[in-house]
Design an enzyme around this catalytic site. Structure first.
Site, PDB file in Angstrom:
ATOM      1  N   GLU A  88       0.626  -8.403   4.396  1.00 53.92           N
ATOM      2  CA  GLU A  88       1.592  -9.279   5.071  1.00 53.92           C
ATOM      3  C   GLU A  88       0.915 -10.217   6.059  1.00 53.92           C
ATOM      4  OE1 GLU A  88       4.962  -7.157   6.676  1.00 53.92           O
ATOM      5  OE2 GLU A  88       5.837  -6.910   4.691  1.00 53.92           O
ATOM      6  N   HIS A 121     -12.561  10.409  -8.848  1.00 53.32           N
ATOM      7  CA  HIS A 121     -12.435  10.906 -10.219  1.00 53.32           C
ATOM      8  C   HIS A 121     -11.523  10.011 -11.042  1.00 53.32           C
ATOM      9  CE1 HIS A 121     -14.477  14.763  -9.261  1.00 53.32           C
ATOM     10  NE2 HIS A 121     -14.122  14.373  -8.051  1.00 53.32           N
ATOM     11  N   LYS A 163      14.378 -11.654  -1.490  1.00 54.25           N
ATOM     12  CA  LYS A 163      15.631 -11.319  -0.783  1.00 54.25           C
ATOM     13  C   LYS A 163      16.712 -12.358  -1.080  1.00 54.25           C
ATOM     14  CE  LYS A 163      13.510  -8.845   3.060  1.00 54.25           C
ATOM     15  NZ  LYS A 163      13.099  -8.923   4.461  1.00 54.25           N
TER      16      LYS A 163
END
Ligand code: PA5
Length: 487
Positions: A330, A359, A473
């Protein structure tokens, strides 16, 4: 090559600086921009002003996170506010059975860090005595997942039934504290869970619900949550103006949850404060935030390292990596610079955990695209370290590792990973904490926060806005209304 502070906190940049890596000459050449960035940090500290920073509604907004470590009268964290938080924490003990902390993004990630470092994974399985009277803690609101929300409600209902009907010594109503955290006071993820959980628990006669609201404290133009808190007389704490979500771990957002589990919030802020003082040094080689920002900026811009893997070693530090993802993404992932020119800056942050991801991801770090910096975090001394016993002496491979502590083995694994990466031209660096405690956690997180502030200045992007998260949004709101009207 490393920078070690008096506290013992160390930034080891051996595998990031030198032949075939970022050079000292690169850093020298950046001196004028670094000087300006350092001045900008000084101005931010003194006045809260960051050039060209605008709030979501396009008006100039102060940046106040650097004030948070200073617990002083008149500051966002004052002796009175810390005292109130401590009282709030004490009031939980032997009274509240379970806390549900509801929030997302900056209203969740820091709290999860404090919880994990203080409590670990087995907290909720401990007895009240083992928890020193502090409540169990669950997180919600950081997704809109019907299954996990229902599981949580079912768990509480079951626990309430047990408390009322099967606790022979002390049959009681099960007390739940909902800590609802939202700066804007209306975030869908948080509030949908809040409403579902509140409704379900209020309808259970075996449960007693209390609510604490953490939101913008403005009472003249109150957020929805603030309004509800005032109407219902819920206790409330502040997400202050000028403190963006990714910095709220140092304000009441993080500290409320910390206080609720007995985390040492004063030591945490003291660590952050000492880091801020150390980072006022104008010698880059003595200033960890400035040095980290400069090296990462050069690595990105000159050497194409456009991804940053944050890889702490130790299970309970994974949430630090998740917190950092938001901080980096951000703050620095910006399309336009402060002059409005398209720059598409930033590094893609990646969560990794040592040794687990050695791994899995390490193959890509070691041999994949040459575009990564791997940033390690290690704890030098583990409390209650365990020695691997020689229980199967006949099995030579196992006998060979016996006698070593798990902490030592963890560090050998990390060093081996770092050496292997460095041997193949892979940039990596290390933040080293003497111990895992509130003080050093404060040091580390504050240094990272200040580092992105420096890098924002170096890259000439606003590190304190997040216009990119508004795009979805704008689409989501109307879509939800369409769903509602279709029934
Ligand atoms: O950094 C941010 O601003 C976001 O991550 C927010 O913290 C997140 O969207 C939650 O917002 P709010 O606290 O308003 O509910």
């Amino acid at each position: 090559m490393s920078l070690k502070l008096k506290s013992g906190f160390e930034f080891d940049y051996e595998n990031l600086v030198g032949e075939g890596r970022v050079t000292r000459d690169d850093v020298e050449q950046l001196a004028p921009q670094l000087g300006k960035a350092h001045k900008a940090m000084d101005t931010m500290r003194k006045t809260g002003v960051i050039k060209a920073h605008l709030s979501k509604d396009g008006t100039p907004e102060k940046v106040l996170f650097s004030q948070l470590p200073y617990v002083e009268k008149g500051n966002l964290n004052s002796p009175e506010s810390i005292d109130r938080l401590k009282k709030f924490g004490q009031s939980m003990r032997n009274r509240i059975d379970t806390v549900i902390s509801l929030g997302i993004g900056g209203s969740f990630l820091g709290n999860k860090v404090l919880f994990d470092v203080q409590c670990g994974s087995f907290w909720n399985m401990k007895t009240r005595e083992e928890r020193d009277g502090y409540p169990r803690v669950f997180f919600s609101g950081n997704n809109i997942d019907p299954r996990s929300t229902k599981d949580l409600i079912d768990y509480i209902n079951h626990a309430a039934d047990m408390a009322m009907h099967h606790d022979k010594k002390n049959p009681h109503k099960y007390k739940v504290m909902l800590i609802c955290i939202s700066k804007s006071g209306g975030t869908l993820d948080t509030m949908s869970n809040f409403m579902v959980i509140y409704d379900a628990l209020m309808n259970n006669p075996n449960v007693e619900v209390e609510v604490t609201a953490v939101t913008d404290p403005n009472t003249e133009k109150p957020t929805l949550l603030k309004k509800m808190a005032m109407e219902n007389k819920w206790e409330s704490f502040a997400v202050p103006d000028g403190v963006g979500g990714r910095f709220t771990i140092f304000c009441e957002v993080g500290l409320v949850l910390g206080a609720a589990v007995g985390f040492d919030i004063e030591a945490f802020l003291a660590g952050a404060k000492q880091m801020d003082i150390d980072c006022q040094n104008d010698d880059i080689w003595q200033n960890p935030a400035m040095l980290n920002a400069a090296l990462k900026f050069i690595a990105s811009e000159k050497y194409g390292r456009s991804e940053e893997v944050m890889m702490p070693y130790g299970d309970y530090l994974e949430s630090v990596s998740m917190w950092y993802i938001q901080l980096l993404a951000e703050s620095l992932g910006k399309q336009f610079n402060k002059e409005g020119k398209e720059v598409c800056y930033g590094r893609t942050p990646i969560v990794a955990l040592g040794t687990r991801d050695m791994h899995s991801q390490t193959q890509q770090h070691q041999e994949g695209r040459l575009n990564k910096i791997v940033q390690f975090i290690r704890i030098e001394k583990w409390t209650n370290d365990l020695t691997i016993p020689n229980v199967f002496p006949q099995a030579h491979k196992l006998a060979d590792i016996a006698g070593v502590t798990m902490g030592q083995a963890l560090e050998v694994a990390r060093q081996s990973n770092a050496d292997a990466l460095a041997s193949n031209g892979r940039f990596n660096a290390l933040f080293s904490l003497p111990e895992l405690n509130a003080y050093y956690l404060g040091q580390l997180l504050y240094m990272l926060a200040l580092s992105v502030a420096y890098e924002g200045e170096l890259a000439d992007v606003d590190a304190f806005n997040q216009p990119g998260v508004e795009a979805y949004k704008r689409i989501m709101g109307p879509k939800l209304q369409q769903v509602k009207s279709r029934g």
